[in-house]
Motif scaffolding. Structure first.
Motif, short mmCIF file in Angstrom:
data_model
loop_
_atom_site.label_atom_id
_atom_site.label_comp_id
_atom_site.label_asym_id
_atom_site.label_seq_id
_atom_site.Cartn_x
_atom_site.Cartn_y
_atom_site.Cartn_z
N LEU A 137 61.11 31.20 39.24
CA LEU A 137 59.83 31.34 39.93
C LEU A 137 60.04 31.63 41.41
O LEU A 137 59.31 31.13 42.28
CB LEU A 137 58.98 30.09 39.71
N MET A 138 61.03 32.46 41.69
CA MET A 138 61.27 32.99 43.03
C MET A 138 61.15 34.51 42.90
O MET A 138 62.09 35.18 42.49
CB MET A 138 62.65 32.58 43.54
N ILE A 139 59.97 35.03 43.18
CA ILE A 139 59.60 36.40 42.81
C ILE A 139 59.12 37.17 44.03
O ILE A 139 58.45 36.60 44.92
CB ILE A 139 58.49 36.38 41.73
N ALA A 140 59.44 38.45 44.07
CA ALA A 140 58.95 39.33 45.12
C ALA A 140 58.28 40.54 44.51
O ALA A 140 58.77 41.10 43.52
CB ALA A 140 60.09 39.78 46.02
N VAL A 141 57.16 40.94 45.09
CA VAL A 141 56.54 42.23 44.81
C VAL A 141 56.69 43.05 46.08
O VAL A 141 56.04 42.78 47.09
CB VAL A 141 55.05 42.10 44.43
N GLU A 142 57.60 44.03 46.03
CA GLU A 142 57.81 44.88 47.21
C GLU A 142 56.90 46.10 47.10
O GLU A 142 56.85 46.78 46.07
CB GLU A 142 59.27 45.33 47.30
N LEU A 143 56.20 46.37 48.18
CA LEU A 143 55.25 47.47 48.23
C LEU A 143 55.87 48.70 48.89
O LEU A 143 56.76 48.58 49.73
CB LEU A 143 54.00 47.05 49.01
N HIS A 144 55.39 49.87 48.52
CA HIS A 144 55.77 51.08 49.24
C HIS A 144 55.23 51.00 50.67
O HIS A 144 54.10 50.53 50.89
CB HIS A 144 55.20 52.32 48.55
N PRO A 145 56.00 51.44 51.65
CA PRO A 145 55.52 51.39 53.04
C PRO A 145 54.16 52.05 53.24
O PRO A 145 53.32 51.55 54.00
CB PRO A 145 56.62 52.12 53.82
N GLU A 146 53.93 53.13 52.52
CA GLU A 146 52.66 53.85 52.69
C GLU A 146 51.47 53.10 52.08
O GLU A 146 50.31 53.48 52.29
CB GLU A 146 52.75 55.25 52.10
N ALA A 147 51.75 52.03 51.33
CA ALA A 147 50.66 51.24 50.74
C ALA A 147 49.99 50.34 51.76
O ALA A 147 48.95 49.73 51.48
CB ALA A 147 51.20 50.40 49.58
N GLY A 148 50.58 50.24 52.94
CA GLY A 148 50.06 49.32 53.94
C GLY A 148 50.82 48.01 53.91
O GLY A 148 51.60 47.74 53.00
N GLY A 149 50.62 47.19 54.90
CA GLY A 149 51.37 45.95 55.00
C GLY A 149 51.01 44.93 53.93
O GLY A 149 49.88 44.90 53.43
N ALA A 150 51.99 44.09 53.60
CA ALA A 150 51.77 43.06 52.57
C ALA A 150 50.78 42.00 53.03
O ALA A 150 50.14 41.35 52.20
CB ALA A 150 53.11 42.41 52.22
N ARG A 151 50.62 41.83 54.34
CA ARG A 151 49.67 40.83 54.84
C ARG A 151 48.27 41.10 54.32
O ARG A 151 47.56 40.19 53.89
CB ARG A 151 49.68 40.84 56.37
N ALA A 152 47.86 42.38 54.35
CA ALA A 152 46.51 42.72 53.89
C ALA A 152 46.34 42.39 52.41
O ALA A 152 45.26 41.94 51.97
CB ALA A 152 46.23 44.20 54.14
N TYR A 153 47.39 42.58 51.61
CA TYR A 153 47.33 42.25 50.19
C TYR A 153 47.24 40.73 50.00
O TYR A 153 46.53 40.25 49.10
CB TYR A 153 48.54 42.82 49.45
N CYS A 154 47.94 39.98 50.84
CA CYS A 154 47.87 38.52 50.75
C CYS A 154 46.47 38.02 51.12
O CYS A 154 45.97 37.04 50.54
CB CYS A 154 48.93 37.88 51.63
N GLU A 155 45.84 38.69 52.07
CA GLU A 155 44.46 38.32 52.42
C GLU A 155 43.51 38.64 51.27
O GLU A 155 42.58 37.86 50.98
CB GLU A 155 44.05 39.06 53.70
N ALA A 156 43.74 39.77 50.60
CA ALA A 156 42.91 40.12 49.44
C ALA A 156 43.14 39.14 48.29
O ALA A 156 42.20 38.75 47.59
CB ALA A 156 43.21 41.55 49.00
N LEU A 157 44.38 38.72 48.09
CA LEU A 157 44.68 37.73 47.06
C LEU A 157 44.01 36.40 47.36
O LEU A 157 43.49 35.72 46.46
CB LEU A 157 46.20 37.55 46.94
N ARG A 158 44.02 36.02 48.63
CA ARG A 158 43.32 34.79 49.03
C ARG A 158 41.85 34.84 48.61
O ARG A 158 41.30 33.87 48.09
CB ARG A 158 43.43 34.61 50.54
#
Length: 403
Positions: free
Chosen positions: A340-361
């Motif tokens: 349970l130590m997992i990463a979802v790496e995004l393409h740089p052009e997808a935008g920063g991971a912070r925005a996805y974490c805010e959407a997940l919240r």
């Protein structure tokens, strides 16, 4: 009068140092894999306080052990013996095979302790000339925030403005055995690494890397130090992540989940040779090994084993990774991890991971971005299959919709 979330956040911003940038959620309660904010909204915790609450939030058996010990004796300092320290030593030794143990409080203190001890071992046992000891570390490492540790970090944010730094460290690329071998000299006393680099984005080295590193350390009389503060105590589906490679470090560092999130506890687990060089007065900690910490840590270890959390991390982690890998999203570059130590790496052009974490919240999941383009996922090890299914629906929604 109740306070609004923005009131708490504003007070933190006004009065606190600005060395963190948390997601805008104000938490007030936790149980198992779930957290609740001050307005009553529920979230699935996919960070586990950076793997400090592997056993789940407010685990009742650990809580009860803490309450019981707090009513008897909390602190004596190491000027006297207490009736919990020896029992913690026995429990840790039985689980890990450690011959010598030194308890501290934070993970960073455990790392600093190992650095001090291995340098002294280098001078007194290996015979390295005074002041010449070298420790090899890996690029993109994260071992803590103390001045000594950030001095051998390669993260500009961690280092900038804090020098001058202590010498004696060589940096090699993580997972590059040839570079490690080339960096070794007669003055090399230790190789310090994380089995999986967590803060760097859940980076897993090539298969066999640590086996070859173990052979090199043995052949050249070098102490292998593995920082298992995040990876250890069940997180990767093994008690220690080193087990995936079938190696045994000379010094293993544990912390975070050693207390199940109730109290700061860490420990240096060592062979007799390295910690054996420390004599009275040469190293210590007022709170290190206190009876409250020991009682909490003993129960935290016990529930990990008794309740099958390590095995659960392996099976639910594989299921979670498989489900994430099946999400069809142009944003996702790679899904990787162990247990349970997992990463979802995004393409740089997808935008920063912070925005996805805010959407997940906003969908009821709390995860953490790291290194700009990676979403780190590390829920408590009590996660169920239904919890995973619930989470996958929301990851699918956010990753396919975009942030």
């Amino acid at each position: 009068m109740s306070r609004l979330p923005e009131d708490y956040i504003a007070a933190e911003h006004r009065l606190g140092a600005h060395n963190y940038k948390p997601l805008d959620v104000v938490l007030t309660k936790g149980e198992g894999v779930w957290l609740w904010d001050v307005e009553g909204r529920r979230y699935l915790d996919c960070l586990s306080a950076y793997s400090a609450v592997n056993q789940g939030h407010c685990h009742p058996r650990i809580r009860d052990a803490m309450i019981e010990q707090a009513g008897k004796l909390t602190l004596t300092s190491r000027a006297f013996h207490n009736d919990q320290l020896a029992l913690l030593y026995e429990d840790l030794s039985a689980l890990t095979g450690a011959h010598k143990i030194l308890p501290m409080n934070s993970g960073a203190e455990a790392v600093e302790t190992a650095v001090k001890a291995v340098r002294k071992w280098g001078y007194e046992v290996k015979g390295v000339p005074a002041g010449k000891a070298e420790i090899i570390v890996c690029a993109n490492n994260f071992h803590g925030r103390t001045l000594g540790i950030v001095g051998f970090s390669t993260d500009p944010t961690a280092r900038a403005g804090f020098g001058p730094f202590a010498p004696g460290f060589k940096v090699v690329p993580f997972g590059d055995y040839a570079a490690l071998e080339a960096a070794v000299t007669d003055n090399t006393v230790a190789f310090l690494a994380e089995p999986i680099q967590g803060e760097a984005g859940i980076l897993i080295p090539p298969k066999g890397y640590f086996r070859k590193a173990r052979e090199l350390c043995t052949a050249r009389n070098i102490t292998m130090i593995l920082d298992e503060i995040q990876t250890g105590l069940g997180r990767t589906g093994r008690l220690l992540a080193e087990e995936h490679e079938g190696v045994e470090a000379d010094v293993t560092l544990v912390g975070k989940a050693l207390s199940g999130g109730f109290y700061p506890v860490s420990a240096v687990l060592s062979n007799s040779e390295v910690l054996g060089v420390l004599k009275p007065g040469e190293h210590g900690s007022t709170f290190g090994g206190n009876p409250l910490a020991c009682a909490v840590a003993r129960m935290a270890l016990k529930v990990l084993v008794d309740e099958g959390m390590i095995e659960n991390a392996e099976t639910k982690g594989a299921y979670f990774r498989e489900g994430l890998g099946e999400i069809r999203s142009n944003a996702v570059r790679e899904v990787r991890g162990r247990g349970l130590m997992i990463a979802v790496e995004l393409h740089p052009e997808a935008g920063g991971a912070r925005a996805y974490c805010e959407a997940l919240r906003d969908e009821g999941i709390l995860a953490k971005d790291t290194h700009d383009h990676t979403i780190r996922i590390a829920p408590p090890l009590v996660l169920t299959r239904d919890d995973v299914d619930w989470a996958l629906e929301r990851f699918d929604k956010v990753l396919t919709r975009g942030a």
